[in-house]
Each structure stands twice: as C-alpha cells, then as structure tokens.
Scaffold this active site. Sequence first.
Site, PDB file in Angstrom:
ATOM      1  N   LEU D 221      -2.689  91.316  19.666  1.00 29.69           N
ATOM      2  CA  LEU D 221      -2.868  92.540  20.448  1.00 29.69           C
ATOM      3  C   LEU D 221      -1.560  92.943  21.129  1.00 29.69           C
ATOM      4  O   LEU D 221      -0.974  92.168  21.880  1.00 29.69           O
ATOM      5  CB  LEU D 221      -3.954  92.288  21.508  1.00 29.69           C
ATOM      6  CG  LEU D 221      -4.303  93.486  22.390  1.00 29.69           C
ATOM      7  CD1 LEU D 221      -4.949  94.581  21.582  1.00 29.69           C
ATOM      8  CD2 LEU D 221      -5.199  93.045  23.524  1.00 29.69           C
ATOM      9  N   ASP D 222      -1.114  94.134  20.873  1.00 29.64           N
ATOM     10  CA  ASP D 222       0.060  94.708  21.544  1.00 29.64           C
ATOM     11  C   ASP D 222       1.341  93.917  21.280  1.00 29.64           C
ATOM     12  O   ASP D 222       2.310  94.009  22.038  1.00 29.64           O
ATOM     13  CB  ASP D 222      -0.156  94.821  23.061  1.00 29.64           C
ATOM     14  CG  ASP D 222      -1.376  95.658  23.397  1.00 29.64           C
ATOM     15  OD1 ASP D 222      -1.765  96.480  22.551  1.00 29.64           O
ATOM     16  OD2 ASP D 222      -1.929  95.490  24.489  1.00 29.64           O
TER      17      ASP D 222
END
Lengths: 277, 277, 277, 277
Positions: D221-222
């Site tokens: 994530l990210d």
Amino acid sequence: MEKKVLLIECPDSKGLIAQITNICYKHQLNIIRNTEYVDPDSGQFFMRTQLEGIFNDKTLMLDLDRALPQGSSRQLVAAGRKKVVILVTKEAHCLGDILMKVYDGSLKLDIAAVVGNHPDLQSLAEKFDIPYHFVSHIDKSREQHEAALQQVIDPYQADYLVLAKFMRVLSPAFVAHYKERIINIHHSFLPAFIGANPYHQAHKRGVKIIGATAHFVTDDLDEGPIIKQLVTPVDHTYSAMDMVKAGRDVEKNVLSKALQLVLEDRVFVHGNKTVIL
Amino acid sequence: MEKKVLLIECPDSKGLIAQITNICYKHQLNIIRNTEYVDPDSGQFFMRTQLEGIFNDKTLMLDLDRALPQGSSRQLVAAGRKKVVILVTKEAHCLGDILMKVYDGSLKLDIAAVVGNHPDLQSLAEKFDIPYHFVSHIDKSREQHEAALQQVIDPYQADYLVLAKFMRVLSPAFVAHYKERIINIHHSFLPAFIGANPYHQAHKRGVKIIGATAHFVTDDLDEGPIIKQLVTPVDHTYSAMDMVKAGRDVEKNVLSKALQLVLEDRVFVHGNKTVIL
Amino acid sequence: MEKKVLLIECPDSKGLIAQITNICYKHQLNIIRNTEYVDPDSGQFFMRTQLEGIFNDKTLMLDLDRALPQGSSRQLVAAGRKKVVILVTKEAHCLGDILMKVYDGSLKLDIAAVVGNHPDLQSLAEKFDIPYHFVSHIDKSREQHEAALQQVIDPYQADYLVLAKFMRVLSPAFVAHYKERIINIHHSFLPAFIGANPYHQAHKRGVKIIGATAHFVTDDLDEGPIIKQLVTPVDHTYSAMDMVKAGRDVEKNVLSKALQLVLEDRVFVHGNKTVIL
Amino acid sequence: MEKKVLLIECPDSKGLIAQITNICYKHQLNIIRNTEYVDPDSGQFFMRTQLEGIFNDKTLMLDLDRALPQGSSRQLVAAGRKKVVILVTKEAHCLGDILMKVYDGSLKLDIAAVVGNHPDLQSLAEKFDIPYHFVSHIDKSREQHEAALQQVIDPYQADYLVLAKFMRVLSPAFVAHYKERIINIHHSFLPAFIGANPYHQAHKRGVKIIGATAHFVTDDLDEGPIIKQLVTPVDHTYSAMDMVKAGRDVEKNVLSKALQLVLEDRVFVHGNKTVIL
C-alpha cells in the site's frame, strides 16, 4: 446565525480599529477573522472583517457612518454565491476549468451564462447546462459588437464579467459600464510581454520562466490592477507552441485563484493596484 | 516614537479585539499592523499587534490584565535585536548563511557565540569575530556534555539556541532548560524520514521532492512544533549524496526564514503546532 | 581514469550521434551522460558528453574534425575548477553567497580576485583571503575606468567575470574583450523592468511576483542570453524596500545556480538564447 | 515519415549508445531526441530515443537483439494515443480534470470507460460521452468485487488503469493482473502520511506544506514507484477540511502530469523507483 463580511475603506486615523470593533461588539457580532492594511503612500486604511451573529444591517451601517471619517466607503456583504458571466473566444481550457470547479464545488459561484464571439465553446457550456450566447463580431463595428454583448450580458445582472481568453480589446465605454467588475486573464507575466502573442515574444527572448496574470480590466491594455500571478519554468526545448501549452495550466490556475479571492470579497482596488486582505 | 509588539494569548470571548484595541487607543498608541487567530479546536485566541507611540508599559499591562480573561498571557516586546547562541557540528552551510545574513543586514540578530562539539567551524566563526567554544563530547556522558554546553551557553543569556546542523540528540532536561527557545533544522520534509540519514532514506524510496523542516525542539525527536518547511525537486539522477548537496540550500533557506519569523515575534507555540501571525 | 566533457556544436545532419559516439567508443571512452539538442529554427545541433577513460586529446579531436561537418566547433574540457574574477559595487549578499559556497565546497570554483568600484566589500573578501582591488570610477571617464579594470582583471586569466551586483554599465569594447565570458545578475524577472530601479518599477506596477535573471552580458543592456531565472511572491504589504530585501535571496540564488550550470560546462550560447544541456 | 519511440533497458556496457545509434543510422532513422541513464547502484542502462523516418520494425528489432547484451528489453512504440480506463469512487476533481484535458486536447489519450464503485460520477462521465460502469462493492467480497471490475475493464484492452481517487485497496492478484499498468494518486506527499486520512494526519501534525503523489500500484500500500510529486503551502488557519480542498488542485495536477509522462513513454520502472527520461 448569519455570516457576513464587512468591508471598509477610508483615510487612516488613530483608533479606527477600536471604533469599528466596538461597533461590532455593541451589535453582539462575533469577529471570525479580521484583517487591516494601511497603505503608507496614500494613507488609505482597508479593513475586512468576517462577522457572525444576528445582523441589523441598517443600524450597523448608520453606526459606522457616524464613526468613520469623511470619504469612507463601507459595505456589508452577505455570505453567498456571486453571479458571473463568462466571455470566451475559442480556447476551452479556462472556461472548462471554471465549469468543472463549479461542478465539483471548488468554486462557489453561479455561472449565469457564457458569451462567445465564436460558436466553438457552445457545446462545452451546454454540457453543464449553462446558456451560451454566440455574439459574432463579424460585420460589426466595435461599438456595434459591444452593444450586442451588453444586450446579452446586462439582463443577467452579474456581479462580475470573466474574460476567459476572450481575445477582443474592449472600448473604454464598455469597461466603464462594468467598472472594476471585469476580470481578465493575460497570458504573460505582466508587465513582460504586453500585447499580442506573448508566448512568441517569450520564446524569441529565450526566457526560462513564463507566467500568466489575472487582473481587473481598465482602459489601458494589460495595465489594470493585478490580482494574481503565477509562473512555470520552461527551457530551450520549448517551442513557442510548447509554451502556449505549458501556459494553459498557468492561465487557468491563476484565473481560478483570482476568482476565489474575488468571491471571498478579499480584493480591494486601490489605484492601479490591489490590496488583498 | 517607539515601536513595540504586543502579543496576547487567551481563551476566546466576544469583544476581545474591541477591548484590546480600545486600551491601545486610550494609551494613544497607533496600530501599525494587527493580526488575530482563533484556533477552532481549542478555542484559544492569539493576537499580535505592532504599535507605535509613547509607551507606559506598566499601566498598559495593568489595563490589559484587568480586561483579559483568566489564563491569559500578554507580552510587550520592544523592537530590537534578539540574541542567539548557535550550536554546530561540522557542516558549514547553515552557520555560514546566518553569519553572512547578519553581516549584510538581512537578519537582524546578534550572534553571541557559536558552540561546536567539533573544532571544524572555529575559523569560520572567527572570520566574523564571533567567539567560538569547542565543547567536545568525547569521553563525556550525555549529561556531562550537556552540562558543559550549558556552562558555556548560559552566561550569554541568549533569547534562542539555534541548532545549525548540530548532530547530537538532546536530553529532556536540556530541552526543558531552554523551553520553546531551541530552534532546530531537520534535514527532511517532516514527518517523512524521521531520524538518521533522511537523504539516504529518501534516495532509497525514490521520492521526487526533498525538503527540510525548521521546528522548535521538544522531548520527542523531530516531533516539535514546525515553524517552516521548504522543498526542492529531485529526480532519478540524484544519488543520496546529490540529495545531501541539494538539501543544503533548502536547509539554510528554511532555517533563516524560520529565524526571521521568530525574530519578528510572529511565532506562537500552541501544543505541538505553531500559530504564525 | 580521467573525466572530461566533450562539447560539440554544428549544423545538424543524420547520423551525428552515431558518428560521435563511435569515435568515443573507438577511443575506449565510457559515456557517463550524454545530452543533445537540435534547435528546430536554426537547425543547429548541440551535444554535451561526459566521458571517462584515458584520453588522447589530440587524436580524439582529429577524429572528430574529420567526422563533423564544416562550421563545427568542438571542445574537450577537463574536469576541474574554473577561475573567476568577481566585480562588485556595495551590496554584499551576492558576493557573500559565492564566497561562502566556495568556502563550504558547494561551488567548485576558484575566486581569483574581487574587484570593486567602491571600497565597501574589501573586508568581506579579505575575510576569505581573496585579494580585493578597489578601482574607483570617480574622476575617470568610462574608457579610463574600464581600462583600469582590465589592467587589474587580465593578469588573473580568469575563465569568467561575474558581475555580483556591479552597478556600472559596460561599454561594447569591454564586453567584446570578454565575449560570452561575463555573467551578470539583473534584479528583475527580465524582460520586465529593464534598466534602473526595477524593484521600484515593480512596486509601482503592483506585481504579485518579483524575480531575478542571470544572463551573459552583451552590448544591449539587459538583453543578453538568459541562463537562469527565479521568482518569489510578494503582496501589497511590500514596500519597494521590502521588495529589494526579498529580491536579495532570489538574486543570490539565481546567480549561484547560473554559475553552477556554467561551471559544469552545460551552457551553450546560441544567438541571444542559451541551450542548457 | 513516421515517428516512433525506442525504449531500451539492459545491463550497461561500453559502446552501447554507439551501437544503438549506429543501428538507427543504418536504418536511415533520424534521432529527434535521445536520453540515456545508467543507474550507478544496479548498473542498469536505460535509453529513450525519439525517431523519425520509415520504419522496418522487424529488422530494426532483429538488429537490436543482435547488438544488445543478454537480459535486454527493447520496445518500439508508435506515436499515438494510449487507451485508459479510469476508476473512481465519489470525488469529481481528478476525473473532471482528465475529462476536460482530453476534451481540450491537452492530454492525448483515449478514455475507454469510467468505472465507479458508486454511481455519483456517472453523469459527469456521460457529459463527455464516456461509458460509465457502476460496479458496487456492496454485498461482495473483495475477490467478487475485483472479479466484477475485471469483467468490465478487460474487454477495453486498455494500456493503463488510472485510479482517480478510487478509494478501495486492491488485492495482489488484481495488481498482478495489470502489472505496472495501474497509476494511483495518493493524497499525501509520500512517504509522509501513508494510509487513511492523510490530510487529517497532516493537520494534526501541524505541517506547513501538503502534497500529493502519483505512483504505480504494487502490492504494498502506497509503496509503489513514485512518478511525480507536487506540494502546496498551508498554514495554521487551514482546518483538515481546508487541507482537503487545497489538496484537490495538487492531486489533479500531479495525476495529469504523471499521465503526461506515461503517455510520452518516458517512465521506466526500476525496482520500486522510476527512471524518467
């Protein structure tokens, strides 16, 4: 509880802020934010006060009139949306940006109509259900064309005219008719490259930064009070056309930022400058 | 005519600005510029007023104390230069920038002394006739080193300590001794890359922008109230060392801008944030 | 292993990059970085190649001469520091910034001397052990003053003259003597506010951004090829003097960035523009 | 005459540029612009060459395959528009900006469809005659929802999926299905404020700059390779909601700039970083 903005402009004198805020306090109005400025050259005082409470506009204005020196102007503006008419020619990016920002709620304004001297942007305006008026300048003198524009514009009783890449020079009479209410985007970092084809001028000069300027329109071409300026870097690989393209983003950003300032009643015109509180 | 800055912090209540500006008016003081802010979360009111006139500090403070609610703090600061002690390790760019800006008049502060835990920057400080104290941390515990630092620093009675790339972590006791008076430059865009080697972390992550942060020092490493942040773009061609070099300009710029704000008495600390008026 | 930079400028033709990189390969030179540009208006080809290896400069140049079309210029520059002479008047910030950046290693150049038409900056230069020559213009014609300057400057055999806020207009003869080797900082965002007192002009016009421009000096005042431009925002609260102060940071930053580009042999002059590879 | 872009990635070795440009020359192709980069950590060579001429793709690729070392990848991309599918949730600004830029010709891409897990943006897409698919996640497992999305997306055979504020976390399987082809906009200046509610985190921390990050989506994530980052200044007067609003402009600008880079075939993914030529 209502919210309003009090705008005051007058010659400076000692105790002004105390007097004005006392009046607000007497009226049981809460000051949300307050900004003042005194121009050292002219000695002019400017004040913008965001107020919250129950307003008795008439007595508030009377109290202010008693307290303020001669030559003062004061205005109490209700929170709410401004109404604009947008003038365009053929380029879509500035109009499109305003339409989209109004659509997504970023710009709190009402677009009463779009008026163009070409038919190109009619379908864009109509996508967003905004009336479009095609007022051609062909076979008309400048006076005739501007008369035709006014006839279309004036019934909307707009607060501001927005020239979103409207590529026509306006007559002093037209400008006077909408005094300090016409906002233009000039596609250069004024005062560099006044007049026509600023990107071609910039390319020829070999500048490393280009810009755009949002300003109020006055009689002197590109000389009105500047509201906002933004720039973007360029380099030797940019053709004049690449500068035009890079400039589009700057133009629309500077125009919507200027509109935002105007819509929040933050812009005072002072001579050929702006004071932004 | 003197110039002073009045700084007020208290719980918000209706009529505060009117009361305070009335007192100023009663004292025949002219308001040059005035800024206020109410924090909506805490309901705390902050006000900074630049005044001009003939000051009777004692009665002015008494009048304010009578008017302001309980839990208020107010301070009247005479215009004039602040005194700082600068702490350094080995890197010259932040110290050099401050020395030069004081020399050319851009920063109106007095550098009482430079204190380093290495001798490297002695000759730089002495070029500008600033006393340099070399206080080595070698063979000392942190407590001993900090005691030695305090012994050197405290006689100068400085308004602020400036950590200009001082690469030592400070103990809570040391920080408490100079509460809200230590300004640090952290070489990253906080809260990204807290702790050691932020440029190496940034290089590893492949970021496209790096930054630096000037903040007040608190017990929590790199967690104090942020005064100013600046950034600069980088790209894939930058090694970690290139980022270090590019970061130097950002570090010194952000530090001197933060110092400027502090020197103008514009920075209020509010919890772990700053309010800058 | 040595590092050198190969700079080539010639009319464009198909296969140029292949021919040039073949020659480099034949010489067993490794290409670290390579950049080219063809100006579409003039059809001129520019190439900058960072090479690593063992150089036989003479045969490399011969091979290139055989391969390149008529009207080509090529140059092989050894990695290493450039030598500059800095010309100043009274303002310290640009000189101070260069002195400090050379001191802390950020700018890899040798300052041979500082020459001023006032004595004000002598002590600053001497802090850093740089010889200072005070060459007053008082009671001298422009020709006499420039002759005196040349007499002081020429023995240093500098690569570049840097006008670090040297507030004298130079004659075409002087400029021709150091053709494409004089770098000036003009304190405006050219071509806005050409000539004297640009900050006062900017203040009067009410601009919202000011800037500075580093450029090569040619006969036409402020019209030489632009190397770098930077800007900073201002607002209505800035007096002309505040703009002067805000401009200082921009001026020194743009000058040192321009010097950095020149020192890395990245700047080609092409007519009154620069190509920066 | 056609225009194509040649993209090469391989282990670095001496003479690569000469070999590749020789092959281009042999094919009578004119090099419009050429950029290379060698990553010093991995020793990987990247090259992007804009070519003009009459292409025999097959023999050109064969010639390159013979010349390039093992483990090379090369690709010849015809100039032309890429096809994207845009995924959205409820926020209009990023989708609106792309729609408008495609409409006014600033972004040269084809929007095959918009897919939303809410119906809110259907009317916006349809204003521009783009098919909208409402694929609700309600009462579906993540697997079921993603399967439904794929069923809608895959027939369009898009070059890229653009997550224009699509507020769903994607499974590794989904990400793998569109490997290095999903572009996301994260509403923070990564790696600061990873995860949910970054503006609220930023507000709580009292930062003075906020930003947004466009990146390729990977399993973490990210954490995917960053393509572009932009920032905007904020201050203590910004509520978390004000930051959300200020962030919108940054988000859409960074997303459209990242798309522009991808559409010009300028972005190489290298580990969890990008090389942008």
